[in-house]
Design a protein around this motif. Structure first.
Motif, PDB file in Angstrom:
ATOM      1  N   UNK A  46       0.822  -1.209   0.000  1.00  0.00           N
ATOM      2  CA  UNK A  46       0.000   0.000   0.000  1.00  0.00           C
ATOM      3  C   UNK A  46       0.858   1.262   0.000  1.00  0.00           C
ATOM      4  N   UNK A  47       1.964   1.233   0.757  1.00  0.00           N
ATOM      5  CA  UNK A  47       2.808   2.426   0.950  1.00  0.00           C
ATOM      6  C   UNK A  47       4.214   1.963   1.255  1.00  0.00           C
ATOM      7  N   UNK A  48       5.199   2.692   0.747  1.00  0.00           N
ATOM      8  CA  UNK A  48       6.594   2.330   1.012  1.00  0.00           C
ATOM      9  C   UNK A  48       7.443   3.584   1.087  1.00  0.00           C
ATOM     10  N   UNK A  49       8.317   3.617   2.077  1.00  0.00           N
ATOM     11  CA  UNK A  49       9.325   4.666   2.163  1.00  0.00           C
ATOM     12  C   UNK A  49      10.566   4.086   2.808  1.00  0.00           C
ATOM     13  N   UNK A  50      11.619   4.000   2.042  1.00  0.00           N
ATOM     14  CA  UNK A  50      12.876   3.448   2.536  1.00  0.00           C
ATOM     15  C   UNK A  50      13.365   4.258   3.726  1.00  0.00           C
ATOM     16  N   UNK A  51      13.745   3.555   4.782  1.00  0.00           N
ATOM     17  CA  UNK A  51      14.279   4.220   5.964  1.00  0.00           C
ATOM     18  C   UNK A  51      13.238   4.752   6.925  1.00  0.00           C
ATOM     19  N   UNK A  52      11.964   4.543   6.606  1.00  0.00           N
ATOM     20  CA  UNK A  52      10.905   5.073   7.477  1.00  0.00           C
ATOM     21  C   UNK A  52      10.778   4.275   8.768  1.00  0.00           C
ATOM     22  N   UNK A  53      11.062   2.976   8.690  1.00  0.00           N
ATOM     23  CA  UNK A  53      10.804   2.131   9.856  1.00  0.00           C
ATOM     24  C   UNK A  53       9.321   2.088  10.173  1.00  0.00           C
ATOM     25  N   UNK A  54       8.500   1.932   9.129  1.00  0.00           N
ATOM     26  CA  UNK A  54       7.044   1.894   9.319  1.00  0.00           C
ATOM     27  C   UNK A  54       6.686   0.887  10.399  1.00  0.00           C
ATOM     28  N   UNK A  55       5.910   1.322  11.401  1.00  0.00           N
ATOM     29  CA  UNK A  55       5.688   0.464  12.552  1.00  0.00           C
ATOM     30  C   UNK A  55       4.222   0.240  12.897  1.00  0.00           C
ATOM     31  N   UNK A  56       3.324   1.033  12.338  1.00  0.00           N
ATOM     32  CA  UNK A  56       1.894   0.847  12.596  1.00  0.00           C
ATOM     33  C   UNK A  56       1.094   1.589  11.543  1.00  0.00           C
ATOM     34  N   UNK A  57      -0.132   1.105  11.324  1.00  0.00           N
ATOM     35  CA  UNK A  57      -1.040   1.739  10.368  1.00  0.00           C
ATOM     36  C   UNK A  57      -2.463   1.604  10.897  1.00  0.00           C
TER      37      UNK A  57
END
Length: 276
Positions: A46-57
């Motif tokens: 759905x969404x990607x950003x390198x280096x974001x460390x996506x942790x919750x949605x």
């Protein structure tokens, strides 16, 4: 009787922060910096950003709200997952340190935990509130690694996992969403867990119980919120079970799990647990 545990994603990279909507599972992959959706047959990004460390949605209006642990951002997107707003500081002008988990307030806004530094020396975790318009205000400070959080069924209490202290605390929620009357709720060792037990995510189950995911074990603790007593445990065959989400009918728990905590990208799995 042991629960039935089925792997639905065997190639997740530190999966975290999930929720379910209309039969679709949404979850973060911290180790991949992305948000994924699983429709019961396949996984798509759905969404990607390198280096974001996506942790919750979580769902946020017509779009989504995403916690970026590594780059210190809270991201608001449209329905397609395209970034609309990036929040990088609070109303006090401070950078967001470790946005971790998200709990909707039931009024169009959301509470977000800011963990502070990993294995923190200074105890500087916070809880912020993000309004529908993106306005972000600090509501609580000095939390020892603020992590999972959830609003009670009556909307009057916010439970927060204070991970580095091995405990759950709670706040009263006022009509304007502000927090007061911070109290200790329970310590995990009081439930029979080791002294080093590490609470991560927390969700309210359809049965009214609190479900606490552990980063220190592949285990979900089920706690009666009124008595603070352990009802049962749910185990998965992984080293850590940091977070979870319930299916719409409440009959399945989707558990985000990590098999190898030693190094990036922290390989793990998503489990579907039934008959629990």
């Amino acid at each position: 009787m042991a629960a039935d545990v089925k792997v639905i994603d065997a190639d997740a990279k530190f999966p975290e922060g999930p929720f379910v909507e209309n039969g679709v599972l949404y979850y973060a992959q911290y180790g991949a910096g992305e948000i994924d959706k699983w429709d019961g047959k396949q996984r798509t990004v759905l969404w990607h950003q390198e280096g974001s460390g996506a942790n919750a949605v979580q769902r946020f209006g017509d779009g989504f709200i995403i916690a970026g642990y590594d780059n210190g951002t809270i991201v608001l997107t449209d329905a397609s997952g395209t970034t609309k707003t990036v929040i990088a500081q609070d109303d006090e002008g401070q950078k967001l340190l470790g946005p971790n988990d998200i709990a909707l307030d039931g009024k169009g806004g959301a509470y977000v935990s800011l963990s502070g530094p990993w294995e923190s020396g200074p105890i500087v975790g916070k809880i912020v509130h993000v309004a529908k318009d993106g306005k972000t205000r600090v509501l609580a400070k000095d939390i020892h690694y603020a992590n999972g959080l959830v609003v009670s069924a009556d909307g009057q209490t916010l439970y927060v996992n204070e991970s580095e202290a091995g405990r759950v605390i709670r706040f009263k929620i006022a009509a304007d969403g502000s927090l007061s009357d911070r109290r200790l709720y329970l310590r995990l060792y009081e439930l029979g867990e080791p002294a080093a037990a590490y609470p991560d995510g927390i969700k309210l189950g359809p049965d009214g119980n609190l479900y606490i995911g552990e980063y220190s074990a592949g285990r979900i603790l089920v706690v009666d919120p009124s008595t603070k007593k352990l009802v049962k445990t749910i185990d998965v065959p992984s080293a850590a079970a940091p977070n979870l989400a319930f299916s719409g009918d409440g009959k399945t728990i989707y558990v985000t799990a990590v098999d190898d905590k030693s190094a990036a990208p922290y390989p793990g799995k998503i489990y579907a647990v039934t008959n629990f």
